[in-house]
Design a protein around this motif. Structure first.
Motif, PDB file in Angstrom:
ATOM      1  N   GLY A  86       0.809  -1.216   0.000  1.00 29.23           N
ATOM      2  CA  GLY A  86       0.000   0.000   0.000  1.00 29.23           C
ATOM      3  C   GLY A  86       0.839   1.262   0.000  1.00 29.23           C
ATOM      4  N   GLY A  87       1.986   1.216   0.647  1.00 30.80           N
ATOM      5  CA  GLY A  87       2.888   2.366   0.682  1.00 30.80           C
ATOM      6  C   GLY A  87       3.516   2.673  -0.666  1.00 30.80           C
ATOM      7  N   MET A  88       3.468   1.732  -1.582  1.00 34.52           N
ATOM      8  CA  MET A  88       4.016   1.929  -2.923  1.00 34.52           C
ATOM      9  C   MET A  88       2.956   2.450  -3.898  1.00 34.52           C
ATOM     10  SD  MET A  88       6.261  -1.507  -3.473  1.00 34.52           S
ATOM     11  CE  MET A  88       7.072  -2.306  -2.122  1.00 34.52           C
ATOM     12  N   CYS A  89       1.759   2.712  -3.393  1.00 38.61           N
ATOM     13  CA  CYS A  89       0.637   3.012  -4.282  1.00 38.61           C
ATOM     14  C   CYS A  89       0.055   4.401  -4.047  1.00 38.61           C
ATOM     15  CB  CYS A  89      -0.462   1.978  -4.076  1.00 38.61           C
ATOM     16  SG  CYS A  89       0.063   0.319  -4.480  1.00 38.61           S
ATOM     17  N   ASP A  90      -0.602   4.895  -5.099  1.00 36.35           N
ATOM     18  CA  ASP A  90      -1.361   6.138  -5.008  1.00 36.35           C
ATOM     19  C   ASP A  90      -2.787   5.865  -4.557  1.00 36.35           C
ATOM     20  OD1 ASP A  90       0.615   7.987  -5.833  1.00 36.35           O
ATOM     21  OD2 ASP A  90       0.299   7.423  -7.925  1.00 36.35           O
TER      22      ASP A  90
END
Length: 129
Positions: free
Chosen positions: A113-117
């Motif tokens: 999730g931290g890698m996503c917009d």
């Protein structure tokens, strides 16, 4: 002669395509028909595209090994390389709850999730006819 050969080739191809449409659907597995499908789409930040897929591998493999899992795959969008979608099929809600409580889910979902917009997650059940 070449024209006649091409006509016969087109007729043969058309005949084959039509025959494919007349085949009967294989008998359905009732467990799959009653299963819950999850489609979880992630909009990955461009700088994390390669890392997202690599990080998700352990989550996918561990999820596939769960007792209530029927299928669990990560799919890359053909039109947009920043879109990844998990397509999952679970035996029932209890299986999904166990999955969501699993160590691998708890570990990897926040990382991914931290890698996503952004992301969307939808649950589906099959329409029975």
């Amino acid at each position: 002669m070449k024209l006649l050969t091409r006509i016969f080739a087109i007729m043969a191809l058309t005949s084959t395509m039509c025959a494919c449409g007349t085949q009967t659907q294989p008998e359905k597995n009732q467990d799959t028909a009653k299963a819950i499908k999850i489609v979880a789409e992630f909009s990955v930040k461009p700088e994390y595209v390669a890392e997202f897929a690599a990080t998700a591998k352990e989550l996918v493999l561990a999820s596939q090994a769960e007792e209530g899992n029927i299928t669990y795959t990560l799919n890359a969008c053909a039109e947009d390389p920043t879109i990844y979608t998990f397509i999952e099929i679970w035996k029932d809600l209890d299986a999904i709850e166990a999955h969501n409580a699993s160590a691998h889910f708890q570990k990897f979902v926040p990382i991914l999730g931290g890698m996503c917009d952004g992301s969307t997650v939808k649950h589906y059940t099959e329409v029975q006819y």
